[in-house]
Design a protein around this motif. Structure first.
Motif, PDB file in Angstrom:
ATOM      1  N   THR A   1       0.779  -1.013   0.151  1.00 52.75           N
ATOM      2  CA  THR A   1      -0.065  -0.038   0.004  1.00 52.75           C
ATOM      3  C   THR A   1       1.098   1.179  -0.019  1.00 52.75           C
ATOM      4  N   VAL A   2       1.721   1.319   0.919  1.00 53.48           N
ATOM      5  CA  VAL A   2       2.854   2.285   0.945  1.00 53.48           C
ATOM      6  C   VAL A   2       3.497   2.773  -0.462  1.00 53.48           C
ATOM      7  N   GLY A   3       3.937   1.698  -0.980  1.00 60.13           N
ATOM      8  CA  GLY A   3       4.588   1.421  -2.418  1.00 60.13           C
ATOM      9  C   GLY A   3       3.722   2.003  -3.333  1.00 60.13           C
TER      10      GLY A   3
ATOM     11  N   ILE B   1       3.627   5.789  -2.767  1.00 60.97           N
ATOM     12  CA  ILE B   1       4.875   6.484  -3.437  1.00 60.97           C
ATOM     13  C   ILE B   1       5.095   6.544  -4.840  1.00 60.97           C
ATOM     14  N   GLU B   2       4.549   5.551  -5.497  1.00 60.81           N
ATOM     15  CA  GLU B   2       4.661   5.329  -6.735  1.00 60.81           C
ATOM     16  C   GLU B   2       3.635   6.161  -7.650  1.00 60.81           C
ATOM     17  N   ARG B   3       2.558   6.349  -7.076  1.00 59.83           N
ATOM     18  CA  ARG B   3       1.586   7.547  -7.920  1.00 59.83           C
ATOM     19  C   ARG B   3       1.976   8.758  -7.635  1.00 59.83           C
TER      20      ARG B   3
ATOM     21  N   PRO C   1      11.877   8.236 -13.901  1.00 61.51           N
ATOM     22  CA  PRO C   1      11.709   6.980 -14.861  1.00 61.51           C
ATOM     23  C   PRO C   1      12.596   5.921 -14.454  1.00 61.51           C
ATOM     24  N   ASN C   2      13.537   5.947 -13.974  1.00 60.71           N
ATOM     25  CA  ASN C   2      14.533   4.853 -13.603  1.00 60.71           C
ATOM     26  C   ASN C   2      13.783   4.130 -12.495  1.00 60.71           C
ATOM     27  N   ILE C   3      13.193   4.782 -11.397  1.00 55.32           N
ATOM     28  CA  ILE C   3      12.435   4.237 -10.479  1.00 55.32           C
ATOM     29  C   ILE C   3      11.300   3.326 -10.794  1.00 55.32           C
TER      30      ILE C   3
ATOM     31  N   ALA D   1      12.213  -0.451  -3.336  1.00 59.90           N
ATOM     32  CA  ALA D   1      11.880   0.173  -1.943  1.00 59.90           C
ATOM     33  C   ALA D   1      12.785   1.008  -1.633  1.00 59.90           C
ATOM     34  N   ALA D   2      13.939   0.810  -1.740  1.00 60.22           N
ATOM     35  CA  ALA D   2      14.970   1.912  -1.241  1.00 60.22           C
ATOM     36  C   ALA D   2      14.844   3.153  -2.153  1.00 60.22           C
ATOM     37  N   ASP D   3      14.795   3.010  -3.369  1.00 62.28           N
ATOM     38  CA  ASP D   3      14.846   4.195  -4.494  1.00 62.28           C
ATOM     39  C   ASP D   3      13.588   4.976  -4.011  1.00 62.28           C
ATOM     40  N   MET D   4      12.388   4.311  -3.870  1.00 60.68           N
ATOM     41  CA  MET D   4      11.168   4.874  -3.420  1.00 60.68           C
ATOM     42  C   MET D   4      11.257   5.743  -2.199  1.00 60.68           C
ATOM     43  N   TYR D   5      11.747   5.063  -1.109  1.00 57.62           N
ATOM     44  CA  TYR D   5      11.810   5.724  -0.084  1.00 57.62           C
ATOM     45  C   TYR D   5      12.953   6.839  -0.056  1.00 57.62           C
ATOM     46  N   ASN D   6      13.882   6.817  -0.677  1.00 57.20           N
ATOM     47  CA  ASN D   6      14.858   7.681  -0.989  1.00 57.20           C
ATOM     48  C   ASN D   6      14.241   9.153  -1.621  1.00 57.20           C
ATOM     49  N   PHE D   7      13.462   8.707  -2.615  1.00 56.84           N
ATOM     50  CA  PHE D   7      12.755   9.720  -3.257  1.00 56.84           C
ATOM     51  C   PHE D   7      11.663  10.600  -2.444  1.00 56.84           C
ATOM     52  N   TYR D   8      10.989   9.753  -1.737  1.00 57.16           N
ATOM     53  CA  TYR D   8      10.216  10.403  -0.653  1.00 57.16           C
ATOM     54  C   TYR D   8      10.721  11.323   0.477  1.00 57.16           C
TER      55      TYR D   8
END
Length: 540
Positions: free
Chosen positions: A15-17, A20-22, A121-123, A186-193
């Protein structure tokens, strides 16, 4: 219980992912649009070096055109000087703009482009890669399960076992890839966030860069404006009409305003016998041409000598267009108060006191004009312009209320108050201004030959504070007692003047209706212009 907990944890992570993706997708779209619009705001070429960018800026082309134009006009042209100075200023502004755009490109455009076109785009690619790896894992697991089922039901158990072991290794390897990709994603998404605050700083840096650019541009303009203003002020060729008297005299190094001297000299030569001078309107085109010629300080005025009404109209226009009237706003109430004095002697004395309070330049120019008007009135037999008539048509151009602007206020300005101020000053010009006046002050004009028998002697003693009355206001010689009672022991009593003249009385024309006031004044003027001087005197 443990299995259920892990399942809930997995659902929460998914759900969290997804959230963040949206968010990343939205950030990518808005960053792309912002980058695109920001590029259109830049005047230089994105990615070009500093020198090439500076040459391609529109401000640089404008600067070069101004400098070239100033060089063509030369130093003798004020426009040329202004173009050169402004061209240099535009070039400095172009330099500031070039540095500003380079900074914006470095601090804002490149990071936004990196975020919208590379990082996010890479993520998102990793997300697609993870989906592919999950499919590969599901396929390997399905094959392994099928192999294990075949071992149970098959006859070649050893071969099937070896195949199942190989499929198990493939499945485990696929599982490891899925886990590694999932962890990386997950690391990249949380890093972006976590870096959303850093991404927001791009917009802060944009505003800071713009503020710094505008401050530097303002400094450039503030440094060049005094130079431009100084050159503008030092340029003597400026319009006289509509310019303050002090400013015009200072700029042109004159004692008497150019339009006043030029018009007086032309009228002295060709207009003194002209009937209805200052009253009959001139042609609009001729008047406009004369005013333009006087504005550019030209001495080529021969064509206007034959049209004294245009010359008189230009003089009236100059007086009327002064920001502050010749007799000043400041003394308006004093003039009106002085004209309201009932006693004729005291009224003249009060007018003289106010006249003496005029600023130096205003007093000198008023003296010059009044001396001319008095000379004009001497020929009233031919030109029909008595002091009263002159006061009626010229008074509103010498004194008016500061709040004036409407037709009603114009009527009030031409009221009996203004007439009773201007008429005695013209009638007794040599008493108000005993000094001789040289009409050709600047020496630019040819002085007409004086008429035979004319004299300009001084008839009044100006050495005392309370001045002698002019002869036209003479009453029977008072007794000693009445003299002391009237003038006091220390004041000098007036002496009769040998030449006396009875003034044509001016009726009070102030009414509640401004239009009626104007009509009465017009009829009075017409009557006075049409009746000979002797008839006016006998009728009064």
């Amino acid at each position: 219980m443990k299995k259920q907990f892990n399942r809930m944890k997995q659902l929460a992570n998914q759900t969290v992912g997804r959230q963040i993706e949206r968010r990343m997708e939205v950030v990518r779209v808005v960053s792309h649009n912002t980058h695109k619009r920001m590029v259109t705001c830049l005047q230089g070429h994105v990615g070009a070096d500093a020198e090439k960018r500076h040459k391609k800026l529109p401000l640089t082309a404008l600067s070069q055109a101004m400098v070239d134009g100033g060089g063509q006009l030369g130093e003798d042209s004020l426009i040329g000087k202004m173009m050169e100075v402004c061209g240099e200023a535009e070039n400095r502004l172009a330099s500031e703009l070039m540095h500003h755009e380079l900074q914006v490109e470095k601090d804002c455009l490149d990071p936004l482009n990196q975020l919208a076109e590379v990082d996010i785009p890479n993520i998102l690619k990793q997300r697609k890669q993870l989906a592919k790896l999950v499919l590969d894992y599901d396929s390997a697991r399905a094959r392994w399960l099928q192999a294990t089922k075949s071992i149970i039901s098959g006859t070649n158990t050893q071969a099937l076992t070896v195949k199942a072991d190989l499929l198990k290794e493939e499945m485990d390897e696929s599982m490891n890839k899925v886990e590694m990709c999932k962890d990386q994603l997950a690391a990249d998404m949380y890093n972006f966030y976590s870096k959303e605050g850093d991404y927001a700083c791009y917009y802060v840096m944009l505003l800071e860069a713009q503020a710094d650019y505008h401050r530097k541009s303002l400094t450039v303009l503030e440094n060049v404006l005094p130079t431009i203003q100084a050159q503008q002020d030092s340029w003597t060729e400026k319009p006289a009409f509509g310019t303050g008297l002090d400013e015009h005299l200072k700029r042109s190094s004159r004692e008497i305003a150019l339009p006043m001297e030029a018009c007086v000299m032309m009228l002295l030569e060709t207009g003194m016998k002209e009937e209805g001078l200052f009253r009959i309107a001139a042609g609009a085109s001729k008047l406009k041409k004369l005013k333009a010629a006087l504005d550019c300080s030209t001495s080529q005025l021969q064509e206007f000598y034959c049209d004294p009404h245009a010359v008189a109209g230009a003089l009236k226009s100059y007086l009327r267009e002064l920001p502050d009237p010749l007799m000043t706003f400041q003394l308006y109430d004093d003039w009106i108060q002085a004209s309201s004095v009932s006693d004729p002697d005291k009224r003249l004395q009060a007018l003289w006191v106010v006249c003496d309070q005029l600023p130096k330049n205003n007093k000198a120019n008023l003296r010059y004009l009044v001396k001319f008007l008095a000379k004009l009135a001497e020929d009233s037999e031919q030109n029909k312009m008595t002091p009263s008539n002159i006061a009626i048509v010229l008074g509103p151009n010498l004194l008016w209320a500061k709040t004036e602007g409407s037709l009603a206020e114009m009527a009030a300005a031409t009221s009996v108050h203004v007439v009773t101020i201007i008429e005695p000053i013209i009638q007794h010009a040599h008493w108000f201004f005993p000094e001789d006046v040289e009409f050709n002050v600047s020496g630019m004009f040819a002085m007409p030959a004086p008429a035979s028998g004319s004299s300009n002697h001084l008839d009044y003693d100006c050495s005392t504070v309370e001045r002698k009355r002019p002869g036209s206001m003479v009453c029977p010689e008072p007794s000693d007692a009445s003299r002391k009672e009237r003038y006091g022991p220390d004041r000098q009593s007036p002496h009769p003047h040998p030449q006396t003249r009875t003034l044509t009385p001016i009726p009070s024309v102030l009414t509640s209706d401004p239009r009626r006031s104007l009509l009465v004044l017009a009829s009075l003027l017409t009557e006075q212009l049409s009746v000979p001087r002797d008839a006016q005197t006998s009728r009064s």
